[in-house]
Write a protein that holds these residues in place. Structure first.
Motif, short mmCIF file in Angstrom:
data_model
loop_
_atom_site.label_atom_id
_atom_site.label_comp_id
_atom_site.label_asym_id
_atom_site.label_seq_id
_atom_site.Cartn_x
_atom_site.Cartn_y
_atom_site.Cartn_z
N PHE A 45 0.29 -4.34 -20.07
CA PHE A 45 1.19 -4.34 -18.92
C PHE A 45 0.47 -3.74 -17.72
O PHE A 45 -0.34 -2.83 -17.85
CB PHE A 45 2.46 -3.55 -19.24
N LYS A 46 0.76 -4.26 -16.55
CA LYS A 46 0.12 -3.80 -15.31
C LYS A 46 0.71 -2.45 -14.90
O LYS A 46 1.91 -2.22 -15.02
CB LYS A 46 0.33 -4.80 -14.18
N ASP A 47 -0.13 -1.61 -14.37
CA ASP A 47 0.31 -0.30 -13.87
C ASP A 47 0.70 -0.44 -12.40
O ASP A 47 -0.13 -0.84 -11.58
CB ASP A 47 -0.81 0.72 -14.04
N PRO A 48 1.95 -0.11 -12.05
CA PRO A 48 2.39 -0.26 -10.65
C PRO A 48 1.58 0.58 -9.66
O PRO A 48 1.31 0.13 -8.54
CB PRO A 48 3.85 0.21 -10.69
N THR A 49 1.15 1.76 -10.07
CA THR A 49 0.36 2.60 -9.17
C THR A 49 -1.01 2.00 -8.90
O THR A 49 -1.49 2.02 -7.76
CB THR A 49 0.21 4.01 -9.76
N THR A 50 -1.61 1.43 -9.92
CA THR A 50 -2.91 0.78 -9.75
C THR A 50 -2.80 -0.40 -8.79
O THR A 50 -3.65 -0.58 -7.92
CB THR A 50 -3.46 0.32 -11.10
N LEU A 51 -1.74 -1.20 -8.95
CA LEU A 51 -1.58 -2.33 -8.05
C LEU A 51 -1.28 -1.87 -6.62
O LEU A 51 -1.68 -2.55 -5.67
CB LEU A 51 -0.50 -3.28 -8.56
N LEU A 52 -0.60 -0.75 -6.46
CA LEU A 52 -0.38 -0.22 -5.11
C LEU A 52 -1.72 0.16 -4.47
O LEU A 52 -1.96 -0.16 -3.30
CB LEU A 52 0.55 0.99 -5.14
N ILE A 53 -2.58 0.79 -5.22
CA ILE A 53 -3.90 1.17 -4.69
C ILE A 53 -4.71 -0.07 -4.34
O ILE A 53 -5.34 -0.14 -3.28
CB ILE A 53 -4.65 2.07 -5.70
N ILE A 54 -4.66 -1.07 -5.21
CA ILE A 54 -5.38 -2.32 -4.93
C ILE A 54 -4.79 -2.99 -3.69
O ILE A 54 -5.52 -3.53 -2.86
CB ILE A 54 -5.33 -3.25 -6.14
N SER A 55 -3.47 -2.93 -3.55
CA SER A 55 -2.82 -3.53 -2.38
C SER A 55 -3.23 -2.81 -1.09
O SER A 55 -3.43 -3.45 -0.06
CB SER A 55 -1.30 -3.48 -2.55
N ILE A 56 -3.36 -1.51 -1.16
CA ILE A 56 -3.77 -0.75 0.02
C ILE A 56 -5.22 -1.06 0.39
O ILE A 56 -5.55 -1.27 1.56
CB ILE A 56 -3.56 0.77 -0.21
N LEU A 57 -6.07 -1.12 -0.62
CA LEU A 57 -7.50 -1.31 -0.35
C LEU A 57 -7.91 -2.76 -0.09
O LEU A 57 -8.80 -3.02 0.70
CB LEU A 57 -8.33 -0.75 -1.51
N ALA A 58 -7.26 -3.69 -0.81
CA ALA A 58 -7.68 -5.09 -0.71
C ALA A 58 -6.50 -6.03 -0.49
O ALA A 58 -6.55 -7.19 -0.88
CB ALA A 58 -8.43 -5.48 -1.98
N GLY A 59 -5.46 -5.53 0.15
CA GLY A 59 -4.26 -6.32 0.40
C GLY A 59 -4.50 -7.60 1.18
O GLY A 59 -3.97 -8.65 0.82
N ILE A 86 0.70 -8.37 8.34
CA ILE A 86 2.14 -8.14 8.15
C ILE A 86 2.50 -8.19 6.67
O ILE A 86 3.19 -7.30 6.17
CB ILE A 86 2.96 -9.14 8.99
N TRP A 87 2.06 -9.23 5.95
CA TRP A 87 2.36 -9.33 4.52
C TRP A 87 1.74 -8.17 3.76
O TRP A 87 2.31 -7.69 2.79
CB TRP A 87 1.85 -10.64 3.94
N THR A 88 0.58 -7.74 4.21
CA THR A 88 -0.09 -6.63 3.54
C THR A 88 0.76 -5.37 3.64
O THR A 88 0.96 -4.67 2.64
CB THR A 88 -1.47 -6.39 4.18
N ILE A 89 1.26 -5.07 4.81
CA ILE A 89 2.08 -3.87 4.99
C ILE A 89 3.38 -3.99 4.21
O ILE A 89 3.83 -3.03 3.58
CB ILE A 89 2.33 -3.62 6.49
N VAL A 90 3.99 -5.16 4.22
CA VAL A 90 5.22 -5.36 3.46
C VAL A 90 4.96 -5.17 1.97
O VAL A 90 5.76 -4.54 1.27
CB VAL A 90 5.81 -6.76 3.75
N ASP A 91 3.83 -5.66 1.49
CA ASP A 91 3.50 -5.52 0.07
C ASP A 91 3.27 -4.08 -0.34
O ASP A 91 3.47 -3.73 -1.50
CB ASP A 91 2.28 -6.37 -0.30
N TRP A 92 2.86 -3.22 0.59
CA TRP A 92 2.69 -1.81 0.23
C TRP A 92 4.01 -1.22 -0.25
O TRP A 92 4.04 -0.34 -1.09
CB TRP A 92 2.21 -1.00 1.44
N PHE A 93 5.12 -1.74 0.28
CA PHE A 93 6.43 -1.22 -0.10
C PHE A 93 7.03 -1.98 -1.27
O PHE A 93 7.89 -1.45 -1.98
CB PHE A 93 7.38 -1.28 1.10
N LEU A 94 6.62 -3.23 -1.50
CA LEU A 94 7.24 -4.06 -2.52
C LEU A 94 6.43 -4.24 -3.79
O LEU A 94 6.99 -4.64 -4.82
CB LEU A 94 7.52 -5.45 -1.93
N ILE A 95 5.14 -3.94 -3.78
CA ILE A 95 4.28 -4.32 -4.89
C ILE A 95 4.63 -3.58 -6.18
O ILE A 95 4.52 -4.15 -7.27
CB ILE A 95 2.78 -4.15 -4.52
N GLN A 96 5.08 -2.35 -6.10
CA GLN A 96 5.43 -1.63 -7.32
C GLN A 96 6.64 -2.26 -8.01
O GLN A 96 6.67 -2.40 -9.23
CB GLN A 96 5.66 -0.16 -7.04
#
Length: 114
Positions: A45-59, A86-96
């Motif tokens: 299963f994917k870790d939500p925190t890891t995906l948040l970090i990936i989204s911040i760094l490589a969104g 814009i999608w990148t910033i929105v995903d920072w809040f939604l990706i988890q």
């Protein structure tokens, strides 16, 4: 499945699901026999925190969406540099939340396939 194995599964994976999904997961696991439980323990299963970090760094590259098998949105983010940011910033809040939904769907698909 035995109660101790259910508790172990929930202890190791509870942060990867929404809190309101945990009771459904518990009931599904209680109906599962031990031979099928081994398969479920091997699912990654994917870790939500890891995906948040990936989204911040490589969104803007859409890597976070590719990891959730959302290929269409990943390609769009890649081609438009994250929708001009814009999608990148929105995903920072939604990706988890999207990651937890993805994990629950993966859990249910794994149960249905076996």
């Amino acid at each position: 499945m035995e109660q101790s194995k259910i508790d172990i599964f929930l202890a190791t994976n509870s942060q990867k699901f929404h809190h309101y999904q945990l009771e459904e997961i518990r009931s599904q696991l209680s109906r599962l026999d031990d031979s099928k439980a081994t398969i479920l323990f091997s699912v990654d299963f994917k870790d939500p925190t890891t995906l948040l970090i990936i989204s911040i760094l490589a969104g803007p590259l859409g890597i976070d969406r590719f990891m959730l098998n959302d290929t269409g949105m990943g390609v769009l983010k890649l081609l438009t540099c994250g929708g001009l940011g814009i999608w990148t910033i929105v995903d920072w809040f939604l990706i988890q939340n999207k990651t937890k939904d993805y994990n629950f769907q993966l859990f249910m698909q794994t149960l249905a396939s076996y």
